[in-house]
Scaffold this active site. Sequence first.
Site, PDB file in Angstrom:
ATOM      1  N   ALA A  22       0.844  -1.197   0.000  1.00 49.05           N
ATOM      2  CA  ALA A  22       0.000   0.000   0.000  1.00 49.05           C
ATOM      3  C   ALA A  22       0.873   1.239   0.000  1.00 49.05           C
ATOM      4  O   ALA A  22       1.999   1.223   0.514  1.00 49.05           O
ATOM      5  CB  ALA A  22      -0.914   0.001   1.228  1.00 49.05           C
ATOM      6  N   ASP A  23       0.331   2.297  -0.583  1.00 52.33           N
ATOM      7  CA  ASP A  23       0.999   3.604  -0.547  1.00 52.33           C
ATOM      8  C   ASP A  23      -0.075   4.640  -0.233  1.00 52.33           C
ATOM      9  O   ASP A  23      -1.024   4.807  -0.999  1.00 52.33           O
ATOM     10  CB  ASP A  23       1.672   3.905  -1.881  1.00 52.33           C
ATOM     11  CG  ASP A  23       2.626   5.086  -1.789  1.00 52.33           C
ATOM     12  OD1 ASP A  23       3.364   5.171  -0.788  1.00 52.33           O
ATOM     13  OD2 ASP A  23       2.636   5.918  -2.701  1.00 52.33           O
TER      14      ASP A  23
END
Length: 197
Positions: free
Chosen positions: A69-70
């Site tokens: 995830a970012d």
Amino acid sequence: MHKIILASASPRRKALLKQLIGDNFLVHASSYVESPYPGLHPEELLLRHSAEKARDVAKHFDSGLVISADTSVLFNRELMGKPKSPEEAEKMLKLLSGQRFLVVTGLTVLDLDSGTEISELESTTIWMDEISNERISAYVRTGEPLDKAGAFAVQGKGAALVEKIEGDFFNVVGLPLFRLGKILHRAGVPIFEENLS
């Protein structure tokens, strides 16, 4: 049963994934270095970073599901990452004071066994209280904002600055559990004990 690999060293993401699926996963931080990629929209950039993190970690495994995830704050169509100094944290908080903005996460689940890669976006709307300069300085002195996107932690003392949240709370912390749960369910990962006999 799929082997699950979390492509992040974030203790917050680790705790959230544990909340969803228990302890049965590995942690392997990505060595991918984020680049600006001129021409990409902010949301496209978050998806790109998320996918590249997953692909980087996938090189170390033969099978399993890699989750990456970012997460970033999106304000006036600009991404606000983590502040590099207390002064930058104060500047960010002054910009966000009294404003409505988004916390956006690019989420990727890469299935090494099937070669399937799923990348999706999650957005949560935040209404920030109007914060005096004195209160901003006091919050920054706690040290909490310095490793948080947008310079605040809704799961910590920063909760006192957030008037309202619309959307997935866990997305603001760094891992959108509702969306991830749906992807994992489709991949055959049991979230609940569904094999009742």
